[in-house]
Design an enzyme around this catalytic site. Sequence first.
Site, PDB file in Angstrom:
ATOM      1  N   LYS A 185     -77.405  -2.704 -65.233  1.00  0.00           N
ATOM      2  CA  LYS A 185     -76.378  -2.143 -64.356  1.00  0.00           C
ATOM      3  C   LYS A 185     -76.236  -0.644 -64.593  1.00  0.00           C
ATOM      4  O   LYS A 185     -76.209   0.152 -63.665  1.00  0.00           O
ATOM      5  CB  LYS A 185     -75.048  -2.872 -64.589  1.00  0.00           C
ATOM      6  CG  LYS A 185     -73.951  -2.373 -63.707  1.00  0.00           C
ATOM      7  CD  LYS A 185     -72.681  -3.185 -63.840  1.00  0.00           C
ATOM      8  CE  LYS A 185     -71.556  -2.451 -63.112  1.00  0.00           C
ATOM      9  NZ  LYS A 185     -70.276  -3.135 -63.239  1.00  0.00           N
ATOM     10  N   GLU A 191     -81.356  -1.241 -75.625  1.00  0.00           N
ATOM     11  CA  GLU A 191     -82.394  -2.275 -75.760  1.00  0.00           C
ATOM     12  C   GLU A 191     -83.328  -2.269 -74.550  1.00  0.00           C
ATOM     13  O   GLU A 191     -84.552  -2.333 -74.672  1.00  0.00           O
ATOM     14  CB  GLU A 191     -81.744  -3.663 -75.878  1.00  0.00           C
ATOM     15  CG  GLU A 191     -80.970  -3.912 -77.167  1.00  0.00           C
ATOM     16  CD  GLU A 191     -79.520  -3.449 -77.093  1.00  0.00           C
ATOM     17  OE1 GLU A 191     -79.196  -2.606 -76.228  1.00  0.00           O
ATOM     18  OE2 GLU A 191     -78.723  -3.915 -77.927  1.00  0.00           O
ATOM     19  N   GLY A 244     -71.616  -7.133 -64.954  1.00  0.00           N
ATOM     20  CA  GLY A 244     -72.914  -7.592 -65.436  1.00  0.00           C
ATOM     21  C   GLY A 244     -72.986  -9.110 -65.539  1.00  0.00           C
ATOM     22  O   GLY A 244     -73.941  -9.743 -65.070  1.00  0.00           O
ATOM     23  N   ARG A 245     -71.961  -9.715 -66.130  1.00  0.00           N
ATOM     24  CA  ARG A 245     -72.003 -11.172 -66.343  1.00  0.00           C
ATOM     25  C   ARG A 245     -71.734 -11.948 -65.068  1.00  0.00           C
ATOM     26  O   ARG A 245     -71.730 -13.179 -65.071  1.00  0.00           O
ATOM     27  CB  ARG A 245     -71.026 -11.564 -67.453  1.00  0.00           C
ATOM     28  CG  ARG A 245     -69.591 -11.127 -67.215  1.00  0.00           C
ATOM     29  CD  ARG A 245     -68.747 -11.263 -68.485  1.00  0.00           C
ATOM     30  NE  ARG A 245     -67.418 -10.686 -68.356  1.00  0.00           N
ATOM     31  CZ  ARG A 245     -67.128  -9.418 -68.550  1.00  0.00           C
ATOM     32  NH1 ARG A 245     -68.093  -8.552 -68.833  1.00  0.00           N
ATOM     33  NH2 ARG A 245     -65.881  -8.978 -68.439  1.00  0.00           N
ATOM     34  N   GLU A 330     -66.936 -12.846 -73.105  1.00  0.00           N
ATOM     35  CA  GLU A 330     -66.839 -11.422 -72.766  1.00  0.00           C
ATOM     36  C   GLU A 330     -65.703 -11.196 -71.763  1.00  0.00           C
ATOM     37  O   GLU A 330     -65.067 -10.150 -71.759  1.00  0.00           O
ATOM     38  CB  GLU A 330     -68.175 -10.915 -72.201  1.00  0.00           C
ATOM     39  CG  GLU A 330     -68.267  -9.401 -72.170  1.00  0.00           C
ATOM     40  CD  GLU A 330     -69.692  -8.889 -71.970  1.00  0.00           C
ATOM     41  OE1 GLU A 330     -70.360  -8.525 -72.957  1.00  0.00           O
ATOM     42  OE2 GLU A 330     -70.144  -8.849 -70.813  1.00  0.00           O
ATOM     43  N   HIS A 361     -77.382 -35.399 -82.838  1.00  0.00           N
ATOM     44  CA  HIS A 361     -77.923 -35.755 -84.151  1.00  0.00           C
ATOM     45  C   HIS A 361     -77.754 -34.626 -85.155  1.00  0.00           C
ATOM     46  O   HIS A 361     -78.348 -34.658 -86.233  1.00  0.00           O
ATOM     47  CB  HIS A 361     -79.404 -36.112 -84.020  1.00  0.00           C
ATOM     48  CG  HIS A 361     -79.594 -37.364 -83.226  1.00  0.00           C
ATOM     49  ND1 HIS A 361     -79.533 -38.607 -83.785  1.00  0.00           N
ATOM     50  CD2 HIS A 361     -79.785 -37.549 -81.896  1.00  0.00           C
ATOM     51  CE1 HIS A 361     -79.717 -39.525 -82.840  1.00  0.00           C
ATOM     52  NE2 HIS A 361     -79.863 -38.902 -81.678  1.00  0.00           N
ATOM     53  N   LYS A 470     -71.785  -0.340 -80.461  1.00  0.00           N
ATOM     54  CA  LYS A 470     -72.908   0.379 -79.828  1.00  0.00           C
ATOM     55  C   LYS A 470     -72.862   1.857 -80.204  1.00  0.00           C
ATOM     56  O   LYS A 470     -73.878   2.485 -80.483  1.00  0.00           O
ATOM     57  CB  LYS A 470     -72.807   0.292 -78.299  1.00  0.00           C
ATOM     58  CG  LYS A 470     -73.160  -1.034 -77.685  1.00  0.00           C
ATOM     59  CD  LYS A 470     -73.201  -0.858 -76.167  1.00  0.00           C
ATOM     60  CE  LYS A 470     -73.006  -2.150 -75.434  1.00  0.00           C
ATOM     61  NZ  LYS A 470     -72.991  -2.024 -73.991  1.00  0.00           N
TER      62      LYS A 470
HETATM   63  O1  F6P Z   1     -72.763  -4.811 -74.194  1.00  0.00           O
HETATM   64  C1  F6P Z   1     -72.339  -5.706 -73.221  1.00  0.00           C
HETATM   65  C2  F6P Z   1     -72.871  -5.361 -71.852  1.00  0.00           C
HETATM   66  O2  F6P Z   1     -72.288  -4.190 -71.390  1.00  0.00           O
HETATM   67  C3  F6P Z   1     -72.669  -6.515 -70.888  1.00  0.00           C
HETATM   68  O3  F6P Z   1     -71.427  -6.501 -70.297  1.00  0.00           O
HETATM   69  C4  F6P Z   1     -73.806  -6.337 -69.955  1.00  0.00           C
HETATM   70  O4  F6P Z   1     -74.088  -7.512 -69.230  1.00  0.00           O
HETATM   71  C5  F6P Z   1     -74.908  -5.943 -70.894  1.00  0.00           C
HETATM   72  O5  F6P Z   1     -74.281  -5.157 -71.884  1.00  0.00           O
HETATM   73  C6  F6P Z   1     -76.050  -5.197 -70.280  1.00  0.00           C
HETATM   74  O6  F6P Z   1     -75.626  -4.041 -69.627  1.00  0.00           O
HETATM   75  P1  F6P Z   1     -76.542  -3.326 -68.554  1.00  0.00           P
HETATM   76  O7  F6P Z   1     -76.751  -4.271 -67.417  1.00  0.00           O
HETATM   77  O8  F6P Z   1     -75.810  -2.088 -68.138  1.00  0.00           O
HETATM   78  O9  F6P Z   1     -77.853  -2.994 -69.219  1.00  0.00           O
END
Ligand code: F6P
Length: 498
Positions: A185, A191, A244-245, A330, A361, A470
Amino acid sequence: MPKDAWKRIESHELKPLTALFAQEPDRLGRLSTTVAGIYFDWSKTHLDESLLDAFAALSDEKGFAAEREKLFAGEIINVTEGRAAGHLAERGSGAPDAVELASTRRRRMRALVDAIEAGAFGDVSGILHIGIGGSVLGPHLLVDALADEGLRLDVSFLSNIDGQAFEDAVAVLDPGTTLVVAASKTFTTAETMANLDAAIGWLRESGVGDPYGRVVAVTADPDAAVEAGIDESRILVFSESVGGRYSLWSSVSVSAALALGWDAFEELLEGAAEMDRHFRYSPGQENVVLMAAFADLTYTQNLHCQTRGVFPYEERLRMLVSYLQQLEMESNGKSVTAEGKPVGRPTAPVVWGGVGTDAQHAVFQLLHQGTVTVPVEFLAVAEGGSQLPAHHRQLLLNAFAQGAALMRGRESDDPHRRESGNRPSAAILLDRLDPRRLGSLIAFYEHRTFAKAVLLGIDPFDQFGVELGKQIARDLAEGEGENDLDPSTRALMEKSGL
Ligand code: F6P
């Protein structure tokens, strides 16, 4: 009896489940319903008439119906960020202007999918989908759950900033025929940016002439994607107001649409829209979303349960728990109200779980005899996905037996063998697992999360809590902030040679 609805709920004496069944001849009929091909049974929870009345009063006190209308009307309900919650528009259920914009963008997404299928990118046999959190969990769930409808391409999902994850993800792909989908987003997430760089390097080293030409970006910030080297023609934009979620309804699912086919993606959206209509228009006691939200709040507020267990007895839904963890934790893992005041009561429990019968189990001992009460949710699919019907029969029988056992318990003179029973569970039974049902199911969970947030008075659409960690990692990566670290963290860095 106290007048305040929360006090009524908290002080309500929960009757034993077996007594509730004995006293209420139509209990099953009132606490179960079928919506969009999905049977929801909340009768093995402690909801009763008087508790439901108290929740109806709470909904009135909190102006629930008006808040729900604001959600559908695209008003600013994410107050801390001054935004609407745009995910409903992605499936045609939101405000008309937002729906229009979303469908224009969906047409672009479709044009790109069609172009890829028509060979505009040459031979494409696989996708490396890079993203993290909401930018990967949704599409991963879709592809996993619906793969047996036939995958048109291999999709390898990459999220973690762990070189091992990168190597594993690319090991199953042919660089010459792989398309990279970078979903973020913000298009700044560390990452995802690092993995995108590594993917470009992998393509280049494998002899792909124009590696950037093999990348499709999905983002709410197209400028950031252009800056990262992606041509505008391959950037799919979604709205800033789509969290995002909550973004799997948008172009974030382009990999899933390519793997499963466009029709499957459209059906997913239609299924979600069907649940939207149910949530919006069904009266209180027939509204399955509210029923689930009320039961959830009973356990967090009345019994102070700190966790909820989710157990799909269905291998195809193995990603569901991870998906729900982000969605619920979240969204509602907050300590202050939307106005910034202490919320003063438990908010989201920890969501955990696993796939049945495996989990049975491993962790079910605690569910049956542990000292904590864990409200449990069983999911199952009536029509099996495999060619082994006898397996499927066993799978379903096990799911149902566990719910029965949790409720019934077992008398015994031997305290080690005694089971208290009266342990709550809910059941969700899909008649079959297809894109439409999956869309309805995910929308059910989204609305349930929203309903609880409204009743708790919190904003489910922000996530400021993820920022500090972060920031510290970013500072340390840039060689700053080490002096501010506590001795324990500094020692960890030293011992790992950082
Ligand atoms: O760190 C959490 C978050 O901001 C989530 O809310 C989001 O889905 C994820 O990181 C990834 O964010 P982006 O889509 O901006 O890479």
